[in-house]
Scaffold this active site. Structure first.
Site, short mmCIF file in Angstrom:
data_model
loop_
_atom_site.label_atom_id
_atom_site.label_comp_id
_atom_site.label_asym_id
_atom_site.label_seq_id
_atom_site.Cartn_x
_atom_site.Cartn_y
_atom_site.Cartn_z
N HIS A 90 17.42 40.12 8.33
CA HIS A 90 17.33 39.92 6.89
C HIS A 90 16.00 40.47 6.37
O HIS A 90 14.96 40.24 6.99
CB HIS A 90 17.47 38.43 6.56
CG HIS A 90 17.50 38.16 5.09
ND1 HIS A 90 18.62 38.41 4.32
CD2 HIS A 90 16.54 37.72 4.24
CE1 HIS A 90 18.34 38.11 3.05
NE2 HIS A 90 17.09 37.69 2.98
N ILE A 119 29.72 34.17 8.04
CA ILE A 119 30.49 34.03 9.28
C ILE A 119 31.15 32.64 9.26
O ILE A 119 30.49 31.65 8.94
CB ILE A 119 29.57 34.19 10.51
CG1 ILE A 119 28.93 35.59 10.54
CG2 ILE A 119 30.31 33.89 11.80
CD1 ILE A 119 29.90 36.74 10.71
N ASN A 129 21.36 37.93 13.22
CA ASN A 129 21.34 38.64 11.95
C ASN A 129 19.92 39.13 11.68
O ASN A 129 18.95 38.56 12.17
CB ASN A 129 21.77 37.68 10.83
CG ASN A 129 21.81 38.34 9.46
OD1 ASN A 129 22.30 39.47 9.32
ND2 ASN A 129 21.29 37.67 8.44
N SER A 133 22.08 51.95 8.69
CA SER A 133 20.87 52.51 9.31
C SER A 133 20.39 51.63 10.48
O SER A 133 19.86 52.14 11.47
CB SER A 133 19.75 52.70 8.28
OG SER A 133 19.23 51.47 7.85
C1 GAR Z 1 19.23 45.64 5.81
O1 GAR Z 1 18.04 45.73 5.08
C2 GAR Z 1 19.49 44.21 6.24
O2 GAR Z 1 18.31 43.52 6.55
C3 GAR Z 1 20.16 43.65 5.01
O3 GAR Z 1 21.03 44.67 4.62
C4 GAR Z 1 20.43 45.93 4.92
C5 GAR Z 1 21.46 46.81 5.61
O4 GAR Z 1 20.99 48.12 5.75
N1 GAR Z 1 20.83 42.42 5.30
C6 GAR Z 1 20.93 41.39 4.44
O5 GAR Z 1 20.48 41.43 3.31
C7 GAR Z 1 21.62 40.15 4.97
N2 GAR Z 1 21.59 39.09 4.02
P1 GAR Z 1 21.72 49.14 6.73
O6 GAR Z 1 23.20 49.10 6.39
O7 GAR Z 1 21.13 50.49 6.43
O8 GAR Z 1 21.45 48.69 8.15
#
Ligand code: GAR
Length: 188
Positions: free
Chosen positions: A109, A93, A107, A13
């Site tokens: 988070h 990474i 990134n 997303s």
């Molecule tokens: C997002 O909420 C992102 O912040 C998180 O994964 C989700 C991906 O959603 N990332 C982490 O937790 C990194 N440690 P998406 O695939 O719908 O973009």
């Protein structure tokens, strides 16, 4: 126009939010390739819908992180990618990418780092009973969700409601990430 690669492992997303921001003419960038370590992830379908090339790989097919990252570097260099944008890429990474793209990997988070790094940051926040959590965009280093913070936004937890909290967080992510990338690429 800044050439970027988006790395994702899941739904994608955030990838879509970035692409839509580009298409609206708000973010002057081009997603040259989506890189995923999960060939069946929904992000692959989203990328195809936008006609964006995908490099999907299974880490288990490679001898080491250095081996698959070298393959990724080759592809990124071919496409003259300048920035790597992690969007739900659930893998550390390694040195190979960090050396090739110093200070050019970011990134997002779903917490106010340094709180709740790692997997399921939203679940961790709910479990801990915090009333406010949020979203962080940061430079990537060798750690897990560490590295200098670029932008943060607070999000109020909806008490006892994970789904509603998650929805709020994603909405903020989808605004904050393109906006932060715009500033970075314009060097502001
Ligand atoms: C997002 O909420 C992102 O912040 C998180 O994964 C989700 C991906 O959603 N990332 C982490 O937790 C990194 N440690 P998406 O695939 O719908 O973009």
């Amino acid at each position: 126009t800044t050439k970027i690669a988006v790395f994702a492992s899941g739904s994608g997303s955030n990838f879509q939010a970035i692409q839509e921001s580009i298409e609206r003419g708000e973010l002057n960038a081009n997603i040259e390739v989506v890189v995923t370590d999960k060939p069946n992830a929904y992000v692959v379908k989203r990328a195809e819908k936008f006609g964006i090339p995908v490099f999907a790989f299974s880490p288990k097919d490679y001898a080491s992180k250095a081996t698959y990252e070298s393959e990724i570097v080759k592809i990124l260099k071919q496409k003259a990618v300048e920035w790597i944008v992690l969007a739900g890429y659930m893998r550390l990474i390694g040195d190979t990418l960090l050396t090739e793209y110093p200070n050019k990997i970011v990134n997002i988070h779903p917490s106010l780092l340094p709180a709740f790094p790692g997997k399921d940051a939203i679940g961790q926040a709910m479990e801990h009973g915090v009333k406010v959590t949020g979203v962080t965009v940061h430079y990537v280093d060798e750690g897990m969700d560490t590295g200098p913070i670029i932008a943060q936004r607070a999000v109020e937890v909806v008490d006892g409601n994970r789904e509603a909290t998650e929805e709020r967080i994603h909405k903020v992510e989808h605004e904050l990430y393109p906006k932060t990338l715009k500033k970075l690429f314009e060097n502001k």
